[in-house]
Scaffold this motif. Structure first.
Motif, PDB file in Angstrom:
ATOM      1  N   GLY A  40      -2.927   9.374  -4.096  1.00 56.70           N
ATOM      2  CA  GLY A  40      -3.017  10.255  -2.785  1.00 56.70           C
ATOM      3  C   GLY A  40      -1.431  10.789  -2.415  1.00 56.70           C
ATOM      4  N   LEU A  41      -0.575  11.275  -3.267  1.00 53.08           N
ATOM      5  CA  LEU A  41       0.612  11.866  -3.014  1.00 53.08           C
ATOM      6  C   LEU A  41       0.334  13.460  -2.418  1.00 53.08           C
ATOM      7  CD1 LEU A  41       2.857  10.214  -5.831  1.00 53.08           C
ATOM      8  CD2 LEU A  41       2.221   9.524  -3.557  1.00 53.08           C
ATOM      9  N   ARG A  42       1.493  13.775  -1.825  1.00 56.24           N
ATOM     10  CA  ARG A  42       1.431  15.210  -1.666  1.00 56.24           C
ATOM     11  C   ARG A  42       2.248  16.013  -2.282  1.00 56.24           C
ATOM     12  NH1 ARG A  42       2.305  15.354   5.021  1.00 56.24           N
ATOM     13  NH2 ARG A  42       3.026  13.273   4.766  1.00 56.24           N
ATOM     14  N   TRP A  43       2.180  17.171  -2.927  1.00 57.20           N
ATOM     15  CA  TRP A  43       2.955  17.626  -3.978  1.00 57.20           C
ATOM     16  C   TRP A  43       3.293  18.970  -3.545  1.00 57.20           C
ATOM     17  CZ3 TRP A  43       4.016  15.057  -8.030  1.00 57.20           C
ATOM     18  CH2 TRP A  43       3.114  13.776  -8.355  1.00 57.20           C
ATOM     19  N   LYS A  44       4.566  19.487  -4.016  1.00 54.51           N
ATOM     20  CA  LYS A  44       5.188  20.775  -4.160  1.00 54.51           C
ATOM     21  C   LYS A  44       5.897  20.974  -5.192  1.00 54.51           C
ATOM     22  CE  LYS A  44       9.077  19.233  -1.573  1.00 54.51           C
ATOM     23  NZ  LYS A  44      10.079  19.489  -0.102  1.00 54.51           N
ATOM     24  N   THR A  45       6.205  22.218  -5.585  1.00 55.95           N
ATOM     25  CA  THR A  45       6.878  22.735  -6.644  1.00 55.95           C
ATOM     26  C   THR A  45       8.466  22.074  -6.700  1.00 55.95           C
ATOM     27  OG1 THR A  45       5.638  24.606  -6.809  1.00 55.95           O
ATOM     28  CG2 THR A  45       7.953  24.575  -8.212  1.00 55.95           C
ATOM     29  N   GLY A  46       8.829  21.341  -7.744  1.00 53.91           N
ATOM     30  CA  GLY A  46      10.058  20.794  -7.868  1.00 53.91           C
ATOM     31  C   GLY A  46      11.086  21.359  -9.060  1.00 53.91           C
ATOM     32  N   THR A  47      12.341  21.068  -8.828  1.00 55.50           N
ATOM     33  CA  THR A  47      13.162  21.244 -10.189  1.00 55.50           C
ATOM     34  C   THR A  47      14.196  20.211 -10.120  1.00 55.50           C
ATOM     35  OG1 THR A  47      14.744  22.497  -8.492  1.00 55.50           O
ATOM     36  CG2 THR A  47      13.139  23.941  -9.629  1.00 55.50           C
ATOM     37  N   LYS A  48      14.870  20.126 -11.505  1.00 53.16           N
ATOM     38  CA  LYS A  48      15.588  19.154 -11.719  1.00 53.16           C
ATOM     39  C   LYS A  48      16.911  19.488 -10.780  1.00 53.16           C
ATOM     40  CE  LYS A  48      14.458  17.872 -16.461  1.00 53.16           C
ATOM     41  NZ  LYS A  48      14.883  17.620 -17.739  1.00 53.16           N
ATOM     42  N   GLY A  49      17.696  18.434 -10.465  1.00 53.50           N
ATOM     43  CA  GLY A  49      18.815  18.716  -9.614  1.00 53.50           C
ATOM     44  C   GLY A  49      20.003  18.737 -10.597  1.00 53.50           C
ATOM     45  N   GLY A 106       0.826  -1.267   0.055  1.00 53.28           N
ATOM     46  CA  GLY A 106       0.165  -0.169  -0.068  1.00 53.28           C
ATOM     47  C   GLY A 106       0.685   1.145   0.032  1.00 53.28           C
ATOM     48  N   ARG A 107       2.133   1.182   0.053  1.00 52.80           N
ATOM     49  CA  ARG A 107       3.087   2.273   0.230  1.00 52.80           C
ATOM     50  C   ARG A 107       3.000   3.047  -1.358  1.00 52.80           C
ATOM     51  NH1 ARG A 107       8.557   0.866   2.511  1.00 52.80           N
ATOM     52  NH2 ARG A 107       7.829  -1.246   1.865  1.00 52.80           N
ATOM     53  N   ARG A 108       3.000   4.201  -1.384  1.00 56.17           N
ATOM     54  CA  ARG A 108       3.029   4.902  -2.610  1.00 56.17           C
ATOM     55  C   ARG A 108       4.029   5.872  -2.801  1.00 56.17           C
ATOM     56  NH1 ARG A 108      -3.649   5.585  -2.767  1.00 56.17           N
ATOM     57  NH2 ARG A 108      -4.139   3.483  -2.366  1.00 56.17           N
ATOM     58  N   GLY A 109       4.522   6.238  -3.961  1.00 55.31           N
ATOM     59  CA  GLY A 109       5.583   7.241  -4.011  1.00 55.31           C
ATOM     60  C   GLY A 109       5.769   7.609  -5.632  1.00 55.31           C
ATOM     61  N   LEU A 110       6.970   8.240  -6.019  1.00 56.16           N
ATOM     62  CA  LEU A 110       7.130   8.849  -7.395  1.00 56.16           C
ATOM     63  C   LEU A 110       8.557   8.851  -7.761  1.00 56.16           C
ATOM     64  CD1 LEU A 110       5.663  10.947  -9.360  1.00 56.16           C
ATOM     65  CD2 LEU A 110       6.728  12.841  -7.720  1.00 56.16           C
ATOM     66  N   VAL A 111       8.815   8.304  -8.704  1.00 53.96           N
ATOM     67  CA  VAL A 111      10.279   8.296  -9.566  1.00 53.96           C
ATOM     68  C   VAL A 111      10.001   9.242 -10.544  1.00 53.96           C
ATOM     69  CG1 VAL A 111      11.677   6.708 -10.765  1.00 53.96           C
ATOM     70  CG2 VAL A 111      10.563   6.042  -8.838  1.00 53.96           C
ATOM     71  N   GLN A 112      10.952  10.460 -10.542  1.00 53.87           N
ATOM     72  CA  GLN A 112      11.070  11.250 -11.583  1.00 53.87           C
ATOM     73  C   GLN A 112      12.218  12.036 -11.285  1.00 53.87           C
ATOM     74  OE1 GLN A 112       8.028  13.984 -11.640  1.00 53.87           O
ATOM     75  NE2 GLN A 112       8.396  15.082 -10.009  1.00 53.87           N
ATOM     76  N   ALA A 113      12.745  13.010 -12.459  1.00 59.21           N
ATOM     77  CA  ALA A 113      14.015  13.792 -12.365  1.00 59.21           C
ATOM     78  C   ALA A 113      13.872  14.672 -11.408  1.00 59.21           C
ATOM     79  CB  ALA A 113      14.661  14.242 -13.559  1.00 59.21           C
ATOM     80  N   LEU A 114      12.569  15.484 -11.461  1.00 63.56           N
ATOM     81  CA  LEU A 114      12.262  16.668 -10.765  1.00 63.56           C
ATOM     82  C   LEU A 114      12.403  16.158  -9.231  1.00 63.56           C
ATOM     83  CD1 LEU A 114       9.224  18.331 -12.435  1.00 63.56           C
ATOM     84  CD2 LEU A 114      11.529  19.292 -11.992  1.00 63.56           C
ATOM     85  N   GLY A 115      13.387  16.691  -8.386  1.00 65.93           N
ATOM     86  CA  GLY A 115      13.407  16.648  -6.939  1.00 65.93           C
ATOM     87  C   GLY A 115      14.473  15.408  -6.829  1.00 65.93           C
ATOM     88  N   ASN A 116      15.184  15.088  -7.975  1.00 64.76           N
ATOM     89  CA  ASN A 116      15.944  13.859  -7.882  1.00 64.76           C
ATOM     90  C   ASN A 116      15.320  12.484  -7.331  1.00 64.76           C
ATOM     91  OD1 ASN A 116      18.194  15.683  -8.888  1.00 64.76           O
ATOM     92  ND2 ASN A 116      18.598  16.505  -6.953  1.00 64.76           N
ATOM     93  N   ALA A 117      14.388  12.429  -7.550  1.00 66.41           N
ATOM     94  CA  ALA A 117      13.697  11.280  -6.954  1.00 66.41           C
ATOM     95  C   ALA A 117      13.692   9.894  -7.968  1.00 66.41           C
ATOM     96  CB  ALA A 117      12.179  11.183  -6.797  1.00 66.41           C
ATOM     97  N   TRP A 118      15.120   9.560  -8.028  1.00 61.81           N
ATOM     98  CA  TRP A 118      15.572   8.658  -9.173  1.00 61.81           C
ATOM     99  C   TRP A 118      15.123   7.333  -8.724  1.00 61.81           C
ATOM    100  CZ3 TRP A 118      16.825  11.289 -13.054  1.00 61.81           C
ATOM    101  CH2 TRP A 118      17.482  12.578 -13.005  1.00 61.81           C
ATOM    102  N   GLY A 119      14.692   6.912  -7.575  1.00 62.21           N
ATOM    103  CA  GLY A 119      14.226   5.446  -7.219  1.00 62.21           C
ATOM    104  C   GLY A 119      15.400   4.477  -7.005  1.00 62.21           C
ATOM    105  N   ASP A 120      15.126   3.232  -6.950  1.00 58.91           N
ATOM    106  CA  ASP A 120      16.226   2.213  -6.602  1.00 58.91           C
ATOM    107  C   ASP A 120      15.783   0.874  -7.300  1.00 58.91           C
ATOM    108  OD1 ASP A 120      17.865   0.124  -5.233  1.00 58.91           O
ATOM    109  OD2 ASP A 120      18.335   1.952  -4.376  1.00 58.91           O
ATOM    110  N   PHE A 121      16.609   0.128  -8.237  1.00 60.92           N
ATOM    111  CA  PHE A 121      16.197  -1.061  -8.976  1.00 60.92           C
ATOM    112  C   PHE A 121      16.291  -2.312  -7.845  1.00 60.92           C
ATOM    113  CE2 PHE A 121      17.278  -4.762 -11.736  1.00 60.92           C
ATOM    114  CZ  PHE A 121      16.251  -4.385 -12.635  1.00 60.92           C
TER     115      PHE A 121
END
Length: 421
Positions: free
Chosen positions: A412-421, A278-293
């Motif tokens: 149901g994620l929480r959002w804020k403005t992000g930028t590419k690192g 049930g845990r949820r999240g985001l993988v994207q370049a904005l905010g350097n949220a690269w994830g993990d394989f």
């Protein structure tokens, strides 16, 4: 480095090349779709075991002696000759065009054998052939050698497969009646097919490989990166690498295009995920949220294209061996830079898994929105189901397109403005 010409041959030992190295085939082919493959042949120069055709739909030979990497700007084969069985006497590297174009339309191309050999060739060497046998590694008198072939071939990939004695997988037959005897075991066949999800809501399911998971799932986004914000003065067209734009039935449509940050559109690939717990999240370049394989969320965004310098578009990888811990993954893209114009991007996402037909989803709708939900990958009782979404979102007041898409699909994620690192 040794510079080879067409027809030239040499022993690997004399060329300063060991038994483990990379064979890179780089092709310049604006607006074309090209497949690069390796055929492992027996002493009779036949593909007697279809498992030794390494290409976009079968990325490695059984023992891993030949592995194909399509994540960068060229087709790279990691070759370990010592791991090949004695039944394989030759490795042939070929390129085939899918579509109306022919080999004469190719630009400057090359085959590199590690840092030992470079064999340059181009479309000027050919006429109306649809394929080329580029080069070969072969065993003679117990010694491995390399030959620069550069031979044109009139047929495409299917014709090359037949030429080397391989068999293409036929469509699945209708289920047999209960009284019918079970079919005799057959030699595995190579599938050259590709699944294209045409309409919103179209679905396709993949089953796990026998005794294994789904392997390394590769999600690639590519597009026409030359679309600009306004008409520009004519400029020399930037040369780009192999697999620059995925179109048509091939693995790598190729196209010269202006790079991002130079007046073109910058598309970013991302993923919202929900794990089995049930845990949820985001993988994207904005905010350097690269994830993990290797660890949760078992999804990783390739950081190589952050500046737009890579030719292979945007790439994301899902650990299919841990797919039991993933409930769903929403694949999306947004226009980070450039005037929103989805119709002009000619975008396409290709989802590839080992021993499975690639799945293609085109971004063929939308207008001036910033965000596109492309496809939903779901765990359905252990099967992997891909659904075409093609839903587009635009910021409304202070609510971002990211958040609107999230609300629509219920993450149901929480959002804020992000930028590419």
């Amino acid at each position: 480095m040794n510079l080879f010409a067409r027809g030239q041959k040499g022993k690997l030992a004399d060329l300063g090349c060991g038994t483990a190295f990379t064979v890179e085939v780089a092709i310049q082919a604006p607006g074309m779709s090209v497949d690069v493959s390796c055929f492992g042949l027996d002493a009779s120069e036949r593909l007697s075991d279809d498992r030794y055709m390494v290409f976009y739909n079968q990325l490695a030979s059984p023992e891993g002696a030949v592995r194909l990497d399509l994540a960068g700007g060229a087709a790279r084969f990691a070759v370990d000759l010592e791991r090949l069985p004695a039944t394989i006497a030759k490795l042939v590297f070929v390129a085939a065009i899918d579509g109306a174009q022919t080999m004469r339309a190719l630009g400057a191309c090359s085959l590199n054998l590690g840092s030992a050999v470079r064999f340059p060739w181009s479309g000027a060497d050919f006429g109306d052939e649809k394929a080329v046998i580029v080069g070969e590694l072969y065993r003679r008198d117990g010694t491995w050698r390399f030959g620069a072939v550069g031979q044109g071939f009139n047929g495409g990939l299917s014709a090359l497969l037949a030429h080397f004695g391989g068999t293409e997988a036929a469509p699945a037959p209708a289920p047999a009646s209960p009284a019918a005897p079970p079919p005799a075991p057959a030699q595995p066949k190579v599938s050259l097919s590709k699944v294209t999800l045409e309409k919103r809501g179209d679905k396709v399911s993949l089953d796990k490989r026998a005794g294994r998971g789904f392997g390394r799932i590769h999600v690639n986004l590519n597009w026409n990166q030359s679309v600009s914000a306004a008409p520009q003065p004519p400029q020399p067209q930037a040369k780009t690498g192999f697999f620059d734009k995925l179109i048509g039935g091939g693995l790598g449509g190729l196209g010269g295009a202006a790079r991002k940050g130079r007046g073109g559109i910058d598309l970013d690939l991302g993923c919202m995920y929900e794990l089995a717990d049930g845990r949820r999240g985001l993988v994207q370049a904005l905010g350097n949220a690269w994830g993990d394989f290797e660890r949760e969320p078992f999804i990783r965004l390739d950081a190589d294209d952050r500046t737009g310098a890579a030719a292979g578009g945007e790439n994301l990888y899902i650990n299919g061996e841990r797919f039991d811990q993933i409930r769903r993954a929403l694949i999306f893209s947004f226009i980070y830079e450039g005037v929103p114009n989805w119709a002009a991007t000619d975008g396409v996402v290709t989802i590839s898994a080992p021993e499975q037909a690639p799945i293609e989803v085109r971004l063929d709708g939308g207008g001036n929105q910033m965000m596109c939900a492309i496809a939903l990958i779901e765990n359905r009782g252990g099967s992997l189901q891909v659904t075409k979404l093609a839903e587009y979102f635009q910021q409304q007041g202070g609510t971002s397109a990211h958040e609107l898409m999230d609300r629509h699909f219920g993450f149901g994620l929480r959002w804020k403005t992000g930028t590419k690192g």
